[in-house]
Design a protein around this motif. Structure first.
Motif, mmCIF file in Angstrom:
data_model
loop_
_atom_site.group_PDB
_atom_site.id
_atom_site.type_symbol
_atom_site.label_atom_id
_atom_site.label_comp_id
_atom_site.label_asym_id
_atom_site.label_seq_id
_atom_site.Cartn_x
_atom_site.Cartn_y
_atom_site.Cartn_z
ATOM 1 N N ASP B 269 60.613 -29.014 7.908
ATOM 2 C CA ASP B 269 60.857 -29.881 9.065
ATOM 3 C C ASP B 269 59.882 -29.470 10.156
ATOM 4 O O ASP B 269 59.914 -28.329 10.607
ATOM 5 C CB ASP B 269 62.283 -29.699 9.590
ATOM 6 N N ILE B 270 59.007 -30.378 10.564
ATOM 7 C CA ILE B 270 58.090 -30.089 11.667
ATOM 8 C C ILE B 270 58.557 -30.929 12.848
ATOM 9 O O ILE B 270 58.555 -32.156 12.790
ATOM 10 C CB ILE B 270 56.640 -30.442 11.293
ATOM 11 N N ARG B 271 58.983 -30.247 13.913
ATOM 12 C CA ARG B 271 59.449 -30.958 15.106
ATOM 13 C C ARG B 271 58.487 -30.681 16.245
ATOM 14 O O ARG B 271 58.045 -29.556 16.418
ATOM 15 C CB ARG B 271 60.837 -30.474 15.526
ATOM 16 N N PHE B 272 58.166 -31.687 17.025
ATOM 17 C CA PHE B 272 57.290 -31.465 18.169
ATOM 18 C C PHE B 272 57.545 -32.536 19.211
ATOM 19 O O PHE B 272 57.950 -33.658 18.903
ATOM 20 C CB PHE B 272 55.809 -31.463 17.756
ATOM 21 N N ALA B 273 57.317 -32.150 20.479
ATOM 22 C CA ALA B 273 57.465 -33.097 21.595
ATOM 23 C C ALA B 273 56.230 -33.984 21.642
ATOM 24 O O ALA B 273 55.144 -33.585 21.225
ATOM 25 C CB ALA B 273 57.623 -32.341 22.894
ATOM 26 N N LEU B 274 56.414 -35.196 22.127
ATOM 27 C CA LEU B 274 55.294 -36.120 22.295
ATOM 28 C C LEU B 274 54.953 -36.167 23.780
ATOM 29 O O LEU B 274 55.730 -36.715 24.564
ATOM 30 C CB LEU B 274 55.674 -37.504 21.781
ATOM 31 N N PRO B 275 53.835 -35.565 24.212
ATOM 32 C CA PRO B 275 53.529 -35.530 25.639
ATOM 33 C C PRO B 275 53.326 -36.947 26.181
ATOM 34 O O PRO B 275 52.543 -37.708 25.605
ATOM 35 C CB PRO B 275 52.213 -34.744 25.706
ATOM 36 N N PRO B 276 54.049 -37.324 27.243
ATOM 37 C CA PRO B 276 53.977 -38.702 27.726
ATOM 38 C C PRO B 276 52.563 -39.132 28.124
ATOM 39 O O PRO B 276 52.224 -40.296 28.007
ATOM 40 C CB PRO B 276 54.897 -38.712 28.952
ATOM 41 N N ARG B 277 51.742 -38.157 28.562
ATOM 42 C CA ARG B 277 50.412 -38.541 29.020
ATOM 43 C C ARG B 277 49.499 -38.931 27.869
ATOM 44 O O ARG B 277 48.473 -39.540 28.073
ATOM 45 C CB ARG B 277 49.776 -37.383 29.799
ATOM 46 N N MET B 278 49.852 -38.552 26.648
ATOM 47 C CA MET B 278 49.005 -38.886 25.498
ATOM 48 C C MET B 278 49.486 -40.140 24.779
ATOM 49 O O MET B 278 48.877 -40.545 23.789
ATOM 50 C CB MET B 278 48.984 -37.708 24.519
ATOM 51 N N LEU B 279 50.572 -40.747 25.232
ATOM 52 C CA LEU B 279 51.149 -41.871 24.499
ATOM 53 C C LEU B 279 50.575 -43.201 24.966
ATOM 54 O O LEU B 279 50.389 -43.421 26.164
ATOM 55 C CB LEU B 279 52.669 -41.893 24.673
ATOM 56 N N ASN B 280 50.288 -44.068 24.008
ATOM 57 C CA ASN B 280 49.932 -45.453 24.294
ATOM 58 C C ASN B 280 51.110 -46.328 23.885
ATOM 59 O O ASN B 280 52.108 -45.835 23.380
ATOM 60 C CB ASN B 280 48.694 -45.865 23.509
ATOM 61 N N PHE B 281 50.955 -47.644 24.053
ATOM 62 C CA PHE B 281 52.030 -48.522 23.597
ATOM 63 C C PHE B 281 52.129 -48.509 22.078
ATOM 64 O O PHE B 281 53.203 -48.601 21.516
ATOM 65 C CB PHE B 281 51.828 -49.936 24.119
ATOM 66 N N ASN B 282 50.977 -48.404 21.399
ATOM 67 C CA ASN B 282 50.983 -48.236 19.945
ATOM 68 C C ASN B 282 50.324 -46.907 19.638
ATOM 69 O O ASN B 282 49.199 -46.669 20.078
ATOM 70 C CB ASN B 282 50.214 -49.363 19.258
ATOM 71 N N ASN B 283 51.026 -46.070 18.907
ATOM 72 C CA ASN B 283 50.531 -44.722 18.694
ATOM 73 C C ASN B 283 50.311 -44.454 17.222
ATOM 74 O O ASN B 283 50.998 -45.006 16.368
ATOM 75 C CB ASN B 283 51.536 -43.709 19.240
ATOM 76 N N THR B 284 49.345 -43.592 16.966
ATOM 77 C CA THR B 284 49.024 -43.207 15.599
ATOM 78 C C THR B 284 49.178 -41.712 15.466
ATOM 79 O O THR B 284 48.630 -40.945 16.259
ATOM 80 C CB THR B 284 47.581 -43.600 15.253
ATOM 81 N N LEU B 285 49.936 -41.315 14.482
ATOM 82 C CA LEU B 285 50.116 -39.905 14.172
ATOM 83 C C LEU B 285 49.328 -39.644 12.895
ATOM 84 O O LEU B 285 49.522 -40.320 11.893
ATOM 85 C CB LEU B 285 51.596 -39.650 13.940
ATOM 86 N N ARG B 286 48.387 -38.691 12.946
ATOM 87 C CA ARG B 286 47.605 -38.366 11.751
ATOM 88 C C ARG B 286 48.055 -36.998 11.278
ATOM 89 O O ARG B 286 48.056 -36.042 12.052
ATOM 90 C CB ARG B 286 46.120 -38.361 12.091
#
Lengths: 91, 526
Positions: B269-286
């Motif tokens: 299980d890999i858990r991590f916060a998503l920093p609001p400043r890096m988020l767009n309306f559509n996001n891609t996780l690689r």
């Protein structure tokens, strides 16, 4: 007589062309691959198409356009296969 | 394939056996490239310099007799990429027709299509037409097929429940079978709003990894109930390999590193916060998984060991309401109104306004069924508490853009550029002002990338021209550092003057003291 035969042949031969068929093109771009696909050394990819029912479709054909760069190749192949998926209908 | 220097183009046309088409027309193509650099089975035979590129124009073509098309789902599948939505011509645009066009266009844009809203039909084989008000609505169907001159129209009745139809289309397209569709909305909410977790909508299949494997996952900033993303969890199932070192998983959010760790064989299980400043309306996780080199005498050329992202991976949404555009999108989930100017009741002009509104809604990822359309600026005053997207026209002074920080106002005269649109979000998230530089020219950008935290954007026909940075909260330390550097800059510029002034003051004090001492001493001796 020969001319008549030719006219009859022409009428019957051209008749299917008068049926109003339209050619529809569904590209990789339409399926979300806006930059196409890039496969390196040993990779594979799946592209899913949703066509009309097989009974409605006439003369389906696949067209693949691509470019290959093989500077260091001993042996290689590109395989395009169709895997029939089961019904994706919702229950 | 043969070894060759430089790029070789290739093209193949192959007829497809009809038996390869699945039950509902599904065709799944698998493309395998196998390019080995050496024929010795005991060496690393992969050279990433060997590449096959398949161009996006590749695809499947087929012929179809449009007169034989009787099913709505077949007609929907035949819609071209640039789908026409035809508004009823020769009559003022009604709210219902405009709303239908907006819902359809926003749905299509969200699915990667490029709709055009206009009044005259072009020569594309299949198009969507919105029924005019005078037409007979004796039929109970929300959508029917009409054949005309070898062309096919999907005719949609705006008086029917179009939202139910679009939902059905979105969720279960295969249920729309036959020449008529019956759909109704239930009053109960479709999703459980208590749950804040959403799984990824599509999970990629397992990969056999020899060295590196890569997946991309997409997720929106805003859930359908308006909540904003907070954190993510990835469940990775890892098969063992022949090395002693555990693999490494690295996760990038929109191209920036968010977390990296060693992963174990088995479930992770890999858990991590998503920093609001890096988020767009559509996001891609690689997600990149890298295995260590295998320690065996002879590494076989085939194989690799499986890694899969398992169900249960997803995004957790929180209770924040966000700032800027994100705040407006957050509020729009509870309903809102798009207010178009009165002149856009002309269907030839209104289509372009509706298309731009649909692009903004699609960029926001807005679940647009609660958004209605109104004409005229009086509507905004009637419902002051409602979230509104208001279309305005810039006056004679031009389009004015507030640039944050030191700069003043940037005046862009409408004459200097073809047509521009400014998007301005009110800080409380109640209003989004869409200001057009020219009332009769509405740009139609193909893509609209907006960042969640931004508040102002400038749009031309090419896309977003300018976008302000998301607002960042400066910490106390930053403030202290800023004031210290201000002082240093002040001293660098005025330091010598200041030193001179101090010396002058010092001399005046010394001299004055001397003079006073001399004066009082003189009085004392008198």
């Amino acid at each position: 007589m020969r001319l008549h035969a030719f006219i009859i042949f022409a009428i019957f031969g051209l008749a299917p062309a008068h049926a109003q068929t339209q050619t529809v093109d569904v590209t990789f771009q339409d399926q979300g691959f806006s930059n196409g696909l890039q496969l390196r050394s040993r990779e594979s990819a799946n592209v899913f198409f949703s066509l009309p029912n097989a009974s409605d479709v006439l003369r389906p054909r696949l067209r693949i356009q691509g470019q290959i760069a093989t500077p260091n190749l001993a042996r290689g192949s590109l395989l395009i296969a169709s895997t029939i998926s089961r019904s994706t209908r919702f229950p | 394939m043969k070894q060759a220097d430089g790029l070789q183009a290739f093209q193949r046309d192959v007829d497809i056996d009809k038996r390869l088409i699945g039950a509902d027309g599904a065709v799944n193509l698998r493309i395998d490239a196998e390019m080995l650099a050496t024929s010795d089975p005991c060496t690393n035979d992969l050279d990433p310099a060997n590449v096959v590129a398949i161009l996006p124009a590749s695809g499947i073509a087929f012929d179809i007799d449009l007169n034989s098309v009787k099913s709505l789902i077949t007609a929907l599948k035949l819609l071209p990429r640039r789908t026409q939505i035809l508004l009823p011509a020769n009559q003022a645009l009604s709210e219902a027709s405009a709303q239908t066009a907006l819902h359809l266009a926003a749905l299509m844009i969200a699915h990667g299509r490029e709709p055009i809203i206009q009044t005259s039909r072009d020569d594309s084989a299949v198009a969507i037409r919105i029924r005019d008000a005078e037409g007979d609505s004796a039929t109970q169907n929300a959508a029917v097929l009409e054949h005309d001159n070898g062309k096919l129209d999907i005719v949609i009745d705006p008086q029917r429940d179009i939202v139910a139809l679009t939902r059905l289309w979105q969720l279960a397209p295969a249920t729309i079978i036959g020449s008529q569709a019956t759909a109704s909305r239930s009053s109960a909410p479709a999703t459980n709003v208590q749950s804040t977790f959403r799984g990824f909508s599509q999970l990629p299949p397992a990969q056999n990894i020899r060295q590196t494997g890569e997946w991309t996952l997409n997720f929106p900033l805003i859930a359908e109930d308006g909540r904003l993303t907070e954190s993510a969890v990835l469940k990775l199932a890892v098969a063992p390999d022949w090395s002693d070192d555990p693999p490494i998983a690295t996760v990038y959010l929109n191209g920036q590193l968010v977390t990296a760790s060693r992963i174990n064989v088995g479930d992770n299980d890999i858990r991590f916060a998503l920093p609001p400043r890096m988020l767009n309306f559509n996001n891609t996780l690689r997600v990149v998984v890298e295995r260590a080199n295998e320690r065996r005498d002879c590494v076989p050329p085939t194989g690799g060991h499986a890694v899969q992202i398992m169900p249960g991976s997803g995004v957790t949404f929180g209770n924040e309401s966000g700032t800027g555009f994100a705040r407006i999108a957050h509020r729009l989930a509870a309903g809102g109104v798009v207010i178009l100017p009165k002149q856009s009741r002309d269907p030839n002009l209104g289509g372009r306004y509706i298309l731009l509104a649909a692009r903004v809604l699609a960029a926001f990822g807005s679940n647009d069924e609660a958004v209605r359309i109104a004409f005229g600026s009086d509507e905004a005053k009637q419902a002051p508490n409602q979230t509104a997207i208001i279309f305005e026209t810039a006056g004679a002074e031009g389009l004015q853009i507030p640039i944050p920080s030191r700069a003043e106002w940037l005046n862009l005269q409408p004459a200097s550029s073809p047509a521009l649109v400014g998007l301005f979000a009110e800080p409380d998230g109640s209003r989004l002002r869409v200001v057009l530089s020219k009332p009769d020219q509405v740009p139609d950008p193909r893509t609209l990338y907006l960042r969640g935290g931004g508040t102002n954007a400038l749009i031309s026909a090419e896309g977003v021209v300018w976008h302000d940075a998301p607002t960042t909260i400066t910490s106390a330390f930053d403030g202290l550092y800023a004031s210290a550097s201000d002082l240093r800059r002040f001293l660098e510029r005025y330091g010598w003057h200041l030193a001179g002034a101090f010396i002058l003051l010092f001399l005046i004090i010394i001299l004055g003291r001397r003079m006073l001492v001399a004066y009082f001493r003189g009085r004392g001796t008198r």
